[in-house]
Motif scaffolding. Sequence first.
Motif, mmCIF file in Angstrom:
data_model
loop_
_atom_site.group_PDB
_atom_site.id
_atom_site.type_symbol
_atom_site.label_atom_id
_atom_site.label_comp_id
_atom_site.label_asym_id
_atom_site.label_seq_id
_atom_site.Cartn_x
_atom_site.Cartn_y
_atom_site.Cartn_z
ATOM 1 N N UNK A 19 4.746 -20.198 -10.614
ATOM 2 C CA UNK A 19 4.760 -19.015 -9.757
ATOM 3 C C UNK A 19 3.564 -18.984 -8.835
ATOM 4 N N UNK A 20 3.754 -18.369 -7.720
ATOM 5 C CA UNK A 20 2.695 -18.113 -6.756
ATOM 6 C C UNK A 20 3.144 -16.981 -5.881
ATOM 7 N N UNK A 21 2.340 -16.645 -4.898
ATOM 8 C CA UNK A 21 2.730 -15.581 -3.993
ATOM 9 C C UNK A 21 3.947 -16.019 -3.199
ATOM 10 N N UNK A 22 4.905 -15.110 -3.061
ATOM 11 C CA UNK A 22 6.102 -15.429 -2.296
ATOM 12 C C UNK A 22 5.719 -15.800 -0.873
ATOM 13 N N UNK A 23 6.309 -16.858 -0.349
ATOM 14 C CA UNK A 23 5.940 -17.342 0.962
ATOM 15 C C UNK A 23 6.895 -16.836 2.019
ATOM 16 N N UNK A 24 6.387 -16.792 3.245
ATOM 17 C CA UNK A 24 7.200 -16.328 4.352
ATOM 18 C C UNK A 24 8.234 -17.371 4.729
ATOM 19 N N UNK A 25 9.481 -16.955 4.939
ATOM 20 C CA UNK A 25 10.544 -17.873 5.304
ATOM 21 C C UNK A 25 11.085 -17.583 6.696
ATOM 22 N N UNK A 26 11.056 -16.329 7.154
ATOM 23 C CA UNK A 26 11.439 -16.022 8.519
ATOM 24 C C UNK A 26 10.249 -16.288 9.444
ATOM 25 N N UNK A 27 10.539 -16.551 10.706
ATOM 26 C CA UNK A 27 9.484 -16.841 11.680
ATOM 27 C C UNK A 27 9.617 -15.879 12.845
ATOM 28 N N UNK A 28 8.498 -15.284 13.255
ATOM 29 C CA UNK A 28 8.480 -14.434 14.430
ATOM 30 C C UNK A 28 8.563 -15.329 15.658
ATOM 31 N N UNK A 29 9.667 -15.241 16.399
ATOM 32 C CA UNK A 29 9.887 -16.149 17.517
ATOM 33 C C UNK A 29 9.341 -15.608 18.833
ATOM 34 N N UNK A 30 9.432 -14.304 19.040
ATOM 35 C CA UNK A 30 8.941 -13.750 20.294
ATOM 36 C C UNK A 30 8.662 -12.269 20.138
ATOM 37 N N UNK A 31 7.855 -11.735 21.043
ATOM 38 C CA UNK A 31 7.565 -10.305 21.058
ATOM 39 C C UNK A 31 7.600 -9.806 22.501
ATOM 40 N N UNK A 32 7.841 -8.511 22.628
ATOM 41 C CA UNK A 32 7.754 -7.832 23.921
ATOM 42 C C UNK A 32 6.914 -6.581 23.751
ATOM 43 N N UNK A 33 5.716 -6.548 24.380
ATOM 44 C CA UNK A 33 5.084 -7.565 25.233
ATOM 45 C C UNK A 33 4.725 -8.834 24.452
ATOM 46 N N UNK A 34 4.562 -9.923 25.173
ATOM 47 C CA UNK A 34 4.216 -11.191 24.550
ATOM 48 C C UNK A 34 2.790 -11.155 24.010
ATOM 49 N N UNK A 35 2.581 -11.836 22.908
ATOM 50 C CA UNK A 35 1.262 -11.885 22.291
ATOM 51 C C UNK A 35 0.206 -12.360 23.287
ATOM 52 N N UNK A 36 -0.873 -11.570 23.416
ATOM 53 C CA UNK A 36 -2.004 -11.963 24.239
ATOM 54 C C UNK A 36 -1.881 -11.656 25.719
ATOM 55 N N UNK A 37 -0.735 -11.094 26.153
ATOM 56 C CA UNK A 37 -0.563 -10.839 27.579
ATOM 57 C C UNK A 37 -1.183 -9.506 27.996
ATOM 58 N N UNK A 38 -1.406 -9.369 29.303
ATOM 59 C CA UNK A 38 -1.878 -8.111 29.888
ATOM 60 C C UNK A 38 -0.772 -7.576 30.798
ATOM 61 N N UNK A 39 -0.297 -6.375 30.513
ATOM 62 C CA UNK A 39 0.769 -5.763 31.311
ATOM 63 C C UNK A 39 0.162 -4.661 32.168
ATOM 64 N N UNK A 49 11.231 -10.247 17.759
ATOM 65 C CA UNK A 49 12.446 -11.012 17.496
ATOM 66 C C UNK A 49 12.130 -12.146 16.532
ATOM 67 N N UNK A 50 12.888 -12.235 15.454
ATOM 68 C CA UNK A 50 12.675 -13.234 14.407
ATOM 69 C C UNK A 50 13.759 -14.309 14.460
ATOM 70 N N UNK A 51 13.533 -15.386 13.730
ATOM 71 C CA UNK A 51 14.484 -16.486 13.701
ATOM 72 C C UNK A 51 15.697 -16.233 12.836
ATOM 73 N N UNK A 52 15.730 -15.132 12.116
ATOM 74 C CA UNK A 52 16.863 -14.756 11.279
ATOM 75 C C UNK A 52 16.828 -13.245 11.082
#
Length: 543
Positions: A19-39, A49-52
């Motif tokens: 046993x160990x800590x449950x690991x992440x299986x879904x992946x964050x594919x995109x965000x609005x606003x995009x990470x690090x952008x200046x609007x 938006x995730x991959x599943x």
Amino acid sequence: MRALLLVLAGVFAAMVATAGQASAHAVLESTTPTNGTVVDSAPSRVTLTFGEAVQVEPDGVHVIAPDGSSADNGKADHIDGRGDTVGVPLTSKAQGTFTVSWHVVSADSHPISGAFTFSIGHTSAAAPVAAPSSGSLTVSIVYWTFRGLEYASFALLVGAVAFVFWCWPAGSVHRGVRRLIGGSWLALLFATVGAALLQGPYGAGAGLDRLFDGNLFSSTLDIALGTGVIVRIVLLALAAPYLGEMLATVEWTPNRRAVFGGVGVLLLNALAWTWSMSGHAAAGLQADLALPVDVLHLDAMGVWVGGLVVLWRAKPPQEAAQRFSQVAFLCVAALVATGTYQSWRQLGSWAGFFDTDYGRLLLVKIAAVLVVLSAAYFSRKWVRSHVGKLRRPILVETAGAVIVLGLTAALVNAEPARTAEAATTPVVQATPDGQTLPFDTGGPGGKGSLKVYITPARTGPNLLDVTVEDPTGKPENVAELTVALTLKERDVGPLKIEMQRVGQGRYRAAEAQIPLPGAWQVAITVRTSDVDETTAAGTWSVS
């Protein structure tokens, strides 16, 4: 029932040992606003938006304004009915850098969390983010106990039924066999309902006091795991009259046997599918092929393990044992073939065996399978010279098979090595020389190195530059290169960084936002062909 409890104990012991800590299986594919952008102006809402498909609670997405105040209305939900997209309305129009902290549950039942930043008008110092709750240890233990019970009861049910139908029709009147089939059917129904109720508190990081929370249970039913639960309960209801009729029949006509056999195979595959549809097989590389392969793997495991328990507990005649020996050989052959494919699909490279928790756990499972197969070989030789004395060798083989079943259940909770981040990398301060990370995707032309630079390695916007070089040091392009940042000490990430190719073998993110100080793991996934990829990782100290 005692056999069921013993099998459950073995499965649970194997799961606890790995046993160990449950690991992440879904992946964050995109965000609005995009990470690090200046609007230029404040958006009406923040979208992820995730991959599943994922499960999200109303407080699962939290937006923090530059001054540290809350900038959302606390009503996160799916956008336009899409299971893979969540969002929350933005309530602040302040200028500066906003931090978005999120917590969702992936389609395969595992809770994941992360954070990213965006700015309105101009950048500023990001507000600190509290580490998300790691959840209740009690809930986690109870939850995985019920998941282990699901696998154990499934194996006993399908294995006992298959043994009676194919090897020992007269066993339908045996009291021990009847109790084993009836007890495992009830246990599977109980475990399915219990795990469904526990999924909500487990995913939300809540306690057992929210076990019967209607909102959490409704959220569970919205993801693939919930669909599998509903289908499994319906299938168990349909299986009840089938089992009753089968246990009432000792002599079979050819036509009746063919019909019952066909229905049984359909029920077996359908039950296995209720797990596969929400597990590793349903997402990632070659999902259309991986799903039926995973179903066959579960079928073979259940028929083999359950049949061994019948041999051990019910003491069938020698003829039935010999028939099962043939069935077991086919099951083991199917397990080896499907397991080999699954290993290739989830590992991605030979290094994954040793560099990831999934790979090391898989090595333990392979070793356990080899031990069981060796025990089975010598026990068959022993039985030939000790006719009628099955109990001792079968007990050894059954115990080993139960451990393999537990390791299989534990692998369900492990992050696949193909997407896992290397965990044994040194912590160093970023320097003008950066870090050089070797990689090997396992395919032709798959070896090389990554020269990685992060400047100035401080919170806020950073220049992230990656150069891919072949073994001779010459820059080369690859089919795909992705970067994700994780701050494990705060349970933040992975934050996906959008990389742009700016030259031969050169990939760059001009303003990669790093919201918090600490030892950030930078995981770089390199794909050199349609199927060959691997992940290399280094750790940077960000101040």
